[in-house]
Structures are given as structure tokens and as C-alpha cells.
Design a protein around this motif. Structure first.
Motif, PDB file in Angstrom:
ATOM      1  N   ILE A   1      -5.080   5.327  30.914  1.00 55.64           N
ATOM      2  CA  ILE A   1      -5.575   6.585  31.466  1.00 55.64           C
ATOM      3  C   ILE A   1      -4.577   7.724  31.271  1.00 55.64           C
ATOM      4  CG2 ILE A   1      -4.763   6.229  33.830  1.00 55.64           C
ATOM      5  CD1 ILE A   1      -8.179   7.675  32.807  1.00 55.64           C
ATOM      6  N   ASP A   2      -3.282   7.419  31.286  1.00 56.13           N
ATOM      7  CA  ASP A   2      -2.279   8.462  31.072  1.00 56.13           C
ATOM      8  C   ASP A   2      -2.347   9.009  29.654  1.00 56.13           C
ATOM      9  OD1 ASP A   2      -1.241   8.347  33.687  1.00 56.13           O
ATOM     10  OD2 ASP A   2       0.036   6.651  33.151  1.00 56.13           O
ATOM     11  N   ALA A   3      -2.550   8.136  28.675  1.00 59.06           N
ATOM     12  CA  ALA A   3      -2.689   8.573  27.291  1.00 59.06           C
ATOM     13  C   ALA A   3      -3.958   9.413  27.129  1.00 59.06           C
ATOM     14  CB  ALA A   3      -2.716   7.379  26.351  1.00 59.06           C
ATOM     15  N   ALA A   4      -5.036   8.990  27.784  1.00 56.64           N
ATOM     16  CA  ALA A   4      -6.293   9.744  27.711  1.00 56.64           C
ATOM     17  C   ALA A   4      -6.131  11.128  28.332  1.00 56.64           C
ATOM     18  CB  ALA A   4      -7.407   8.972  28.406  1.00 56.64           C
ATOM     19  N   ALA A   5      -5.448  11.204  29.464  1.00 60.09           N
ATOM     20  CA  ALA A   5      -5.241  12.504  30.128  1.00 60.09           C
ATOM     21  C   ALA A   5      -4.369  13.413  29.274  1.00 60.09           C
ATOM     22  CB  ALA A   5      -4.608  12.288  31.500  1.00 60.09           C
ATOM     23  N   ALA A   6      -3.318  12.873  28.679  1.00 64.70           N
ATOM     24  CA  ALA A   6      -2.448  13.678  27.817  1.00 64.70           C
ATOM     25  C   ALA A   6      -3.212  14.174  26.592  1.00 64.70           C
ATOM     26  CB  ALA A   6      -1.234  12.865  27.397  1.00 64.70           C
ATOM     27  N   TYR A   7      -4.041  13.310  26.025  1.00 64.39           N
ATOM     28  CA  TYR A   7      -4.865  13.696  24.876  1.00 64.39           C
ATOM     29  C   TYR A   7      -5.820  14.829  25.251  1.00 64.39           C
ATOM     30  CZ  TYR A   7      -8.520  13.284  21.307  1.00 64.39           C
ATOM     31  OH  TYR A   7      -9.442  13.546  20.323  1.00 64.39           O
ATOM     32  N   LEU A   8      -6.468  14.702  26.395  1.00 62.02           N
ATOM     33  CA  LEU A   8      -7.412  15.727  26.818  1.00 62.02           C
ATOM     34  C   LEU A   8      -6.710  17.054  27.105  1.00 62.02           C
ATOM     35  CD1 LEU A   8     -10.424  15.920  27.082  1.00 62.02           C
ATOM     36  CD2 LEU A   8     -10.227  15.272  29.467  1.00 62.02           C
ATOM     37  N   GLU A   9      -5.521  17.007  27.686  1.00 60.46           N
ATOM     38  CA  GLU A   9      -4.752  18.235  27.906  1.00 60.46           C
ATOM     39  C   GLU A   9      -4.422  18.904  26.586  1.00 60.46           C
ATOM     40  OE1 GLU A   9      -1.421  18.494  30.534  1.00 60.46           O
ATOM     41  OE2 GLU A   9      -2.270  16.971  31.863  1.00 60.46           O
ATOM     42  N   ALA A  10      -4.006  18.125  25.597  1.00 56.75           N
ATOM     43  CA  ALA A  10      -3.698  18.685  24.278  1.00 56.75           C
ATOM     44  C   ALA A  10      -4.941  19.293  23.649  1.00 56.75           C
ATOM     45  CB  ALA A  10      -3.109  17.606  23.374  1.00 56.75           C
ATOM     46  N   VAL A  11      -6.081  18.641  23.827  1.00 62.06           N
ATOM     47  CA  VAL A  11      -7.332  19.163  23.287  1.00 62.06           C
ATOM     48  C   VAL A  11      -7.681  20.498  23.934  1.00 62.06           C
ATOM     49  CG1 VAL A  11      -9.837  18.775  23.268  1.00 62.06           C
ATOM     50  CG2 VAL A  11      -8.279  16.972  22.525  1.00 62.06           C
ATOM     51  N   PHE A  12      -7.523  20.600  25.250  1.00 69.86           N
ATOM     52  CA  PHE A  12      -7.801  21.865  25.925  1.00 69.86           C
ATOM     53  C   PHE A  12      -6.897  22.976  25.398  1.00 69.86           C
ATOM     54  CE2 PHE A  12     -10.251  19.700  29.262  1.00 69.86           C
ATOM     55  CZ  PHE A  12     -11.255  20.634  29.460  1.00 69.86           C
ATOM     56  N   GLU A  13      -5.654  22.647  25.088  1.00 69.93           N
ATOM     57  CA  GLU A  13      -4.726  23.639  24.539  1.00 69.93           C
ATOM     58  C   GLU A  13      -5.174  24.112  23.160  1.00 69.93           C
ATOM     59  OE1 GLU A  13      -1.760  25.103  25.656  1.00 69.93           O
ATOM     60  OE2 GLU A  13      -2.361  24.313  27.620  1.00 69.93           O
ATOM     61  N   GLU A  14      -5.676  23.186  22.350  1.00 71.74           N
ATOM     62  CA  GLU A  14      -6.058  23.495  20.977  1.00 71.74           C
ATOM     63  C   GLU A  14      -7.484  24.015  20.837  1.00 71.74           C
ATOM     64  OE1 GLU A  14      -4.177  23.343  18.129  1.00 71.74           O
ATOM     65  OE2 GLU A  14      -2.498  22.992  19.485  1.00 71.74           O
ATOM     66  N   ALA A  15      -8.361  23.682  21.774  1.00 74.66           N
ATOM     67  CA  ALA A  15      -9.789  23.958  21.620  1.00 74.66           C
ATOM     68  C   ALA A  15     -10.130  25.439  21.643  1.00 74.66           C
ATOM     69  CB  ALA A  15     -10.581  23.238  22.700  1.00 74.66           C
ATOM     70  N   GLY A  16      -9.335  26.227  22.332  1.00 75.23           N
ATOM     71  CA  GLY A  16      -9.689  27.636  22.440  1.00 75.23           C
ATOM     72  C   GLY A  16     -11.019  27.778  23.148  1.00 75.23           C
ATOM     73  N   ASP A  17     -11.968  28.410  22.509  1.00 81.92           N
ATOM     74  CA  ASP A  17     -13.293  28.636  23.096  1.00 81.92           C
ATOM     75  C   ASP A  17     -14.339  27.658  22.574  1.00 81.92           C
ATOM     76  OD1 ASP A  17     -12.173  30.757  24.424  1.00 81.92           O
ATOM     77  OD2 ASP A  17     -12.951  32.281  23.072  1.00 81.92           O
ATOM     78  N   ASP A  18     -13.928  26.519  22.081  1.00 82.84           N
ATOM     79  CA  ASP A  18     -14.858  25.577  21.466  1.00 82.84           C
ATOM     80  C   ASP A  18     -15.163  24.403  22.397  1.00 82.84           C
ATOM     81  OD1 ASP A  18     -16.391  24.006  19.826  1.00 82.84           O
ATOM     82  OD2 ASP A  18     -14.869  23.768  18.273  1.00 82.84           O
ATOM     83  N   PRO A  19     -16.231  24.510  23.193  1.00 81.02           N
ATOM     84  CA  PRO A  19     -16.555  23.419  24.117  1.00 81.02           C
ATOM     85  C   PRO A  19     -16.952  22.134  23.396  1.00 81.02           C
ATOM     86  CG  PRO A  19     -18.285  25.070  24.139  1.00 81.02           C
ATOM     87  CD  PRO A  19     -17.161  25.611  23.292  1.00 81.02           C
ATOM     88  N   ALA A  20     -17.456  22.233  22.166  1.00 82.52           N
ATOM     89  CA  ALA A  20     -17.828  21.037  21.409  1.00 82.52           C
ATOM     90  C   ALA A  20     -16.596  20.198  21.105  1.00 82.52           C
ATOM     91  CB  ALA A  20     -18.539  21.422  20.119  1.00 82.52           C
ATOM     92  N   PHE A  21     -15.454  20.841  20.908  1.00 83.38           N
ATOM     93  CA  PHE A  21     -14.200  20.135  20.652  1.00 83.38           C
ATOM     94  C   PHE A  21     -13.807  19.295  21.868  1.00 83.38           C
ATOM     95  CE2 PHE A  21      -9.451  20.554  19.556  1.00 83.38           C
ATOM     96  CZ  PHE A  21      -9.525  19.608  18.546  1.00 83.38           C
TER      97      PHE A  21
END
Length: 100
Positions: free
Chosen positions: A20-40
Motif C-alpha cells: 500500500i505504501d508503494a501504491a500511495a507513493a505512485y499515486l502521489e507522483a501521478v497527481f504531481e505529473e497529471a496536471g489537469d488530466d483526470p484520465a491519467f
């Protein structure tokens, strides 16, 4: 000496999200990179879902496996309610913090 080419399997992030820690870190990184792209973000949740038992996740969310795959694919367009439901079922919480 033989020059037989090596065969490599395609990279899949889901293979590396083993807790779960790896999943949370991955999701945080995705939010940083996604910008305005909810599909990402939806696709990242799909990757996290694939790293575990999708059938169990479907049961916990009250959705079908096919519905989860479709909603959390690159072409999916899940509602925010679906995003929250999947995140909770994965054991994750969505939080907002000030940007500045």
C-alpha cells in the motif's frame, strides 16, 4: 560467440506495486505529473488495481470486474464518486493540501 538477441517482457508498473505504501507513493507522483488530466489519475488507479486482486476489488466497490477495467482504462471516464470508491476500497485516501 552467439549473438542471439535477448527477449524482454514489456514493463508494467503494476508488477512493482507490492504494498500500500508503494501504491500511495505512485499515486502521489501521478497527481504531481497529471496536471489537469483526470484520465491519467484514473489509469493510475487501474494500474494499482491490477497490482492486486481485481475480483476482490470489484466485490468491495460493488462494481463488476469489466466495469472497473473500463472505468480505469486510458479510455475510461469515471465519475469522481467512482474514483473515491475505488481509492477507499484499495485502502487509500484522497487528500487535498494547499498548492502554495
Amino acid at each position: 560467440m552467439s549473438t542471439t538477441p535477448e527477449a524482454f517482457a514489456p514493463f508494467d508498473t503494476a508488477d512493482y506495486l507490492d504494498d500500500i505504501d508503494a501504491a500511495a507513493a505512485y499515486l502521489e507522483a501521478v497527481f504531481e505529473e497529471a496536471g489537469d488530466d483526470p484520465a491519467f489519475v484514473a489509469q493510475a488507479l487501474g494500474t494499482i488495481a491490477r497490482s492486486g486482486n481485481v475480483s476482490e476489488l470489484a466485490r468491495r466497490t460493488g462494481m463488476s470486474r469489466e466495469g472497473l477495467y473500463k472505468a480505469l482504462s486510458a479510455d475510461g471516464s469515471p465519475s469522481f464518486a467512482t474514483i473515491v470508491k475505488v481509492a477507499r476500497a484499495l485502502g487509500l485516501r484522497i487528500r487535498f493540501t494547499p498548492a502554495a
